[in-house]
Scaffold this motif. Sequence first.
Motif, PDB file in Angstrom:
ATOM      1  N   SER A 204      28.645 -30.380 -18.351  1.00 20.51           N
ATOM      2  CA  SER A 204      27.998 -29.323 -19.171  1.00 20.51           C
ATOM      3  C   SER A 204      26.797 -28.656 -18.573  1.00 20.51           C
ATOM      4  CB  SER A 204      27.539 -30.056 -20.408  1.00 20.51           C
ATOM      5  OG  SER A 204      26.622 -31.041 -20.161  1.00 20.51           O
ATOM      6  N   ALA A 205      26.340 -29.206 -17.468  1.00 16.97           N
ATOM      7  CA  ALA A 205      25.284 -28.721 -16.623  1.00 16.97           C
ATOM      8  C   ALA A 205      25.296 -29.333 -15.268  1.00 16.97           C
ATOM      9  CB  ALA A 205      23.996 -28.849 -17.565  1.00 16.97           C
ATOM     10  N   VAL A 206      24.750 -28.534 -14.350  1.00 10.43           N
ATOM     11  CA  VAL A 206      24.437 -29.052 -12.944  1.00 10.43           C
ATOM     12  C   VAL A 206      23.037 -28.501 -12.905  1.00 10.43           C
ATOM     13  CG1 VAL A 206      24.757 -28.714 -10.653  1.00 10.43           C
ATOM     14  CG2 VAL A 206      26.463 -28.781 -12.297  1.00 10.43           C
ATOM     15  N   GLU A 207      21.940 -29.506 -12.505  1.00  7.99           N
ATOM     16  CA  GLU A 207      20.522 -28.939 -12.426  1.00  7.99           C
ATOM     17  C   GLU A 207      19.952 -29.378 -11.051  1.00  7.99           C
ATOM     18  OE1 GLU A 207      18.740 -27.365 -14.596  1.00  7.99           O
ATOM     19  OE2 GLU A 207      20.425 -27.174 -16.319  1.00  7.99           O
ATOM     20  N   TYR A 208      19.317 -28.671 -10.528  1.00  8.16           N
ATOM     21  CA  TYR A 208      18.469 -28.693  -9.131  1.00  8.16           C
ATOM     22  C   TYR A 208      17.211 -29.396  -9.460  1.00  8.16           C
ATOM     23  CZ  TYR A 208      21.948 -25.534  -6.950  1.00  8.16           C
ATOM     24  OH  TYR A 208      22.867 -25.057  -6.440  1.00  8.16           O
ATOM     25  N   CYS A 209      17.173 -30.770  -8.942  1.00  8.52           N
ATOM     26  CA  CYS A 209      16.016 -31.477  -9.198  1.00  8.52           C
ATOM     27  C   CYS A 209      15.192 -31.878  -7.879  1.00  8.52           C
ATOM     28  CB  CYS A 209      16.143 -32.625  -9.986  1.00  8.52           C
ATOM     29  SG  CYS A 209      16.788 -32.374 -11.739  1.00  8.52           S
ATOM     30  N   GLY A 210      15.787 -31.537  -6.836  1.00  9.44           N
ATOM     31  CA  GLY A 210      15.110 -31.594  -5.485  1.00  9.44           C
ATOM     32  C   GLY A 210      14.500 -33.125  -5.274  1.00  9.44           C
ATOM     33  N   CYS A 211      15.538 -34.035  -5.642  1.00  8.69           N
ATOM     34  CA  CYS A 211      15.350 -35.494  -5.382  1.00  8.69           C
ATOM     35  C   CYS A 211      13.875 -35.921  -5.814  1.00  8.69           C
ATOM     36  CB  CYS A 211      15.572 -35.528  -3.737  1.00  8.69           C
ATOM     37  SG  CYS A 211      17.118 -35.544  -3.149  1.00  8.69           S
ATOM     38  N   SER A 212      13.388 -35.352  -6.824  1.00 11.84           N
ATOM     39  CA  SER A 212      12.307 -35.714  -7.297  1.00 11.84           C
ATOM     40  C   SER A 212      12.218 -36.240  -8.862  1.00 11.84           C
ATOM     41  CB  SER A 212      11.212 -34.340  -7.735  1.00 11.84           C
ATOM     42  OG  SER A 212      10.139 -34.609  -8.647  1.00 11.84           O
ATOM     43  N   GLU A 213      11.778 -37.636  -8.578  1.00  7.68           N
ATOM     44  CA  GLU A 213      12.036 -38.294  -9.962  1.00  7.68           C
ATOM     45  C   GLU A 213      11.244 -37.879 -11.055  1.00  7.68           C
ATOM     46  OE1 GLU A 213      10.097 -42.247  -9.973  1.00  7.68           O
ATOM     47  OE2 GLU A 213      11.071 -42.789  -8.044  1.00  7.68           O
ATOM     48  N   ASP A 214      10.191 -37.045 -10.962  1.00  7.09           N
ATOM     49  CA  ASP A 214       9.247 -36.179 -12.073  1.00  7.09           C
ATOM     50  C   ASP A 214      10.104 -35.420 -12.667  1.00  7.09           C
ATOM     51  OD1 ASP A 214       7.578 -37.923 -11.907  1.00  7.09           O
ATOM     52  OD2 ASP A 214       5.867 -36.836 -10.610  1.00  7.09           O
ATOM     53  N   LYS A 215      10.690 -34.509 -11.606  1.00  5.25           N
ATOM     54  CA  LYS A 215      11.726 -33.370 -11.913  1.00  5.25           C
ATOM     55  C   LYS A 215      12.796 -33.823 -12.724  1.00  5.25           C
ATOM     56  CE  LYS A 215      12.887 -29.109 -12.143  1.00  5.25           C
ATOM     57  NZ  LYS A 215      12.286 -27.983 -12.724  1.00  5.25           N
ATOM     58  N   ALA A 216      13.455 -34.764 -12.213  1.00  2.00           N
ATOM     59  CA  ALA A 216      14.735 -35.148 -13.068  1.00  2.00           C
ATOM     60  C   ALA A 216      14.283 -35.646 -14.393  1.00  2.00           C
ATOM     61  CB  ALA A 216      15.203 -36.381 -12.147  1.00  2.00           C
ATOM     62  N   GLU A 217      13.201 -36.431 -14.463  1.00  2.00           N
ATOM     63  CA  GLU A 217      12.832 -36.985 -15.799  1.00  2.00           C
ATOM     64  C   GLU A 217      12.398 -35.663 -17.005  1.00  2.00           C
ATOM     65  OE1 GLU A 217       9.456 -39.705 -17.870  1.00  2.00           O
ATOM     66  OE2 GLU A 217       9.107 -39.237 -15.770  1.00  2.00           O
ATOM     67  N   GLU A 218      11.885 -34.546 -16.240  1.00  3.47           N
ATOM     68  CA  GLU A 218      11.686 -33.464 -17.219  1.00  3.47           C
ATOM     69  C   GLU A 218      12.762 -32.754 -17.571  1.00  3.47           C
ATOM     70  OE1 GLU A 218      10.003 -29.176 -16.044  1.00  3.47           O
ATOM     71  OE2 GLU A 218       8.666 -30.938 -15.211  1.00  3.47           O
ATOM     72  N   THR A 219      13.639 -32.494 -16.344  1.00  2.00           N
ATOM     73  CA  THR A 219      14.937 -31.842 -16.768  1.00  2.00           C
ATOM     74  C   THR A 219      15.660 -32.802 -17.838  1.00  2.00           C
ATOM     75  OG1 THR A 219      14.900 -30.966 -14.635  1.00  2.00           O
ATOM     76  CG2 THR A 219      17.123 -31.089 -15.584  1.00  2.00           C
ATOM     77  N   MET A 220      16.017 -33.752 -17.608  1.00  2.00           N
ATOM     78  CA  MET A 220      16.639 -34.761 -18.454  1.00  2.00           C
ATOM     79  C   MET A 220      16.096 -34.624 -19.865  1.00  2.00           C
ATOM     80  SD  MET A 220      19.640 -36.578 -17.816  1.00  2.00           S
ATOM     81  CE  MET A 220      20.258 -36.209 -19.441  1.00  2.00           C
ATOM     82  N   GLU A 221      15.066 -34.882 -20.077  1.00  2.00           N
ATOM     83  CA  GLU A 221      14.436 -34.785 -21.326  1.00  2.00           C
ATOM     84  C   GLU A 221      14.701 -33.227 -21.989  1.00  2.00           C
ATOM     85  OE1 GLU A 221      10.122 -34.835 -23.584  1.00  2.00           O
ATOM     86  OE2 GLU A 221      10.237 -35.169 -21.485  1.00  2.00           O
ATOM     87  N   ALA A 222      14.769 -32.287 -21.362  1.00  2.00           N
ATOM     88  CA  ALA A 222      14.963 -31.179 -21.966  1.00  2.00           C
ATOM     89  C   ALA A 222      16.598 -30.891 -22.214  1.00  2.00           C
ATOM     90  CB  ALA A 222      14.543 -29.919 -20.957  1.00  2.00           C
ATOM     91  N   LEU A 223      17.390 -31.465 -21.510  1.00  3.00           N
ATOM     92  CA  LEU A 223      18.849 -31.361 -21.562  1.00  3.00           C
ATOM     93  C   LEU A 223      19.144 -32.228 -23.067  1.00  3.00           C
ATOM     94  CD1 LEU A 223      20.069 -31.876 -18.016  1.00  3.00           C
ATOM     95  CD2 LEU A 223      20.353 -29.744 -19.325  1.00  3.00           C
ATOM     96  N   LEU A 224      18.613 -33.314 -22.952  1.00  2.00           N
ATOM     97  CA  LEU A 224      18.866 -34.085 -24.420  1.00  2.00           C
ATOM     98  C   LEU A 224      18.417 -33.518 -25.395  1.00  2.00           C
ATOM     99  CD1 LEU A 224      17.873 -37.744 -22.654  1.00  2.00           C
ATOM    100  CD2 LEU A 224      20.301 -36.935 -23.247  1.00  2.00           C
ATOM    101  N   LYS A 225      17.480 -32.926 -25.235  1.00  2.00           N
ATOM    102  CA  LYS A 225      16.928 -32.115 -26.646  1.00  2.00           C
ATOM    103  C   LYS A 225      18.068 -30.882 -26.992  1.00  2.00           C
ATOM    104  CE  LYS A 225      11.966 -33.402 -26.243  1.00  2.00           C
ATOM    105  NZ  LYS A 225      10.835 -32.908 -25.930  1.00  2.00           N
ATOM    106  N   GLU A 226      18.693 -30.498 -25.779  1.00  2.00           N
ATOM    107  CA  GLU A 226      19.389 -29.230 -26.122  1.00  2.00           C
ATOM    108  C   GLU A 226      21.024 -29.739 -26.561  1.00  2.00           C
ATOM    109  OE1 GLU A 226      19.261 -27.095 -22.524  1.00  2.00           O
ATOM    110  OE2 GLU A 226      17.196 -26.428 -22.839  1.00  2.00           O
ATOM    111  N   ASP A 227      21.361 -30.971 -26.068  1.00  2.00           N
ATOM    112  CA  ASP A 227      22.816 -31.156 -26.101  1.00  2.00           C
ATOM    113  C   ASP A 227      22.828 -32.793 -26.699  1.00  2.00           C
ATOM    114  OD1 ASP A 227      25.581 -31.940 -25.939  1.00  2.00           O
ATOM    115  OD2 ASP A 227      25.718 -31.096 -24.062  1.00  2.00           O
TER     116      ASP A 227
END
Length: 337
Positions: A204-227
């Motif tokens: 359902s989504a491919v997200e660029y997180c640049g191998c960053s823990e913080d960016k992945a956490e932020e992105t994952m939180e947003a994705l879970l709120k949408e789906d």
Amino acid sequence: MMSWRNLRRLLCLTLSTVLLCCACGEQELSSDGSGYNQMDPTHTPYIGMVLKSTDNPYFALIKAGAEYEADKLGVQVAIVSPEKESNVKEQAQLVAAMTKLKTDVIIVAPSNEQRITQELENAKKSGKLVLAVDTSSDFADCDGYIGTNQYLAAYKQGAYAAKLVKEQNNANAVILRGADGDKTHMLREYGIEDGLKDGHVTVSAVEYCGCSEDKAEETMEALLKEDDNIQVVCTTSDSMAVGAQRAIAELGRDDIHIVSFDGMIDVSELVRVGEIDAVFAQDPYEMGKQCIDYAVKKCNGEEVEDSVYTDVTLITSGNAEAHISELQRELERWGGK
């Protein structure tokens, strides 16, 4: 052995001064520019290696393996890298500096090959062997690749993740991947996606997180709120799996499966305790060893394959503890010196 951990500082010096400080001996280029294949048989190859970052234990293991093998074979190796994988300009500068030194071989794990193409071309013009490690190269004159078959390994990752939700209808998966322009993460993305799709899981989504823990956490939180229907998360490196796991735990979504790629200690520990389902572990220590062995054989004119592929291992809760112990032994064996 020369480790030259502070080579980045030498970039501030004139390269002529650096050349005078090089202790590996002079190498004269032949008339056709191919200095390495006209090498004195008594010459000890001098190998330069430029990795992606110093803040990733994966590359520390490549470094440890390379230094161990160089010491075993009696060759000199200088290993450097930018602090962060995103510092592609600095990596290009390091390759340029290695070219100005009296190196016979330059081994590179390119963060963004397009950004270092000119430096690789200059290295070849200077008579160097150019090898790729970890990330395969499309550079036309690359002399060999040592590392994982990224697509096939990631396909196994996606197929395994799909099996975890085979009883769930209409399961969705998201892929968190490294930087745009990094060929390794591109190949892993494609492999994961194909493995999931062949297992009848929708990406359902491919997200660029640049191998960053913080960016992945932020992105994952947003994705879970949408789906609400996300059941699987696959990452193209361990750091993003750690960030995704934090977001999932904070939102209480223990029904979501996480499958990572790389197999470093932090993620393997999360696998051991059941916070992450599995990780497909590369063998960076062996990769580092194979680089040096390959480079020496090339310098000696021996026949070698164009690519040397190292294995990946599925790590689950059942074998995670043994895997962690082996990684610790490898780091302590040489990398902790």
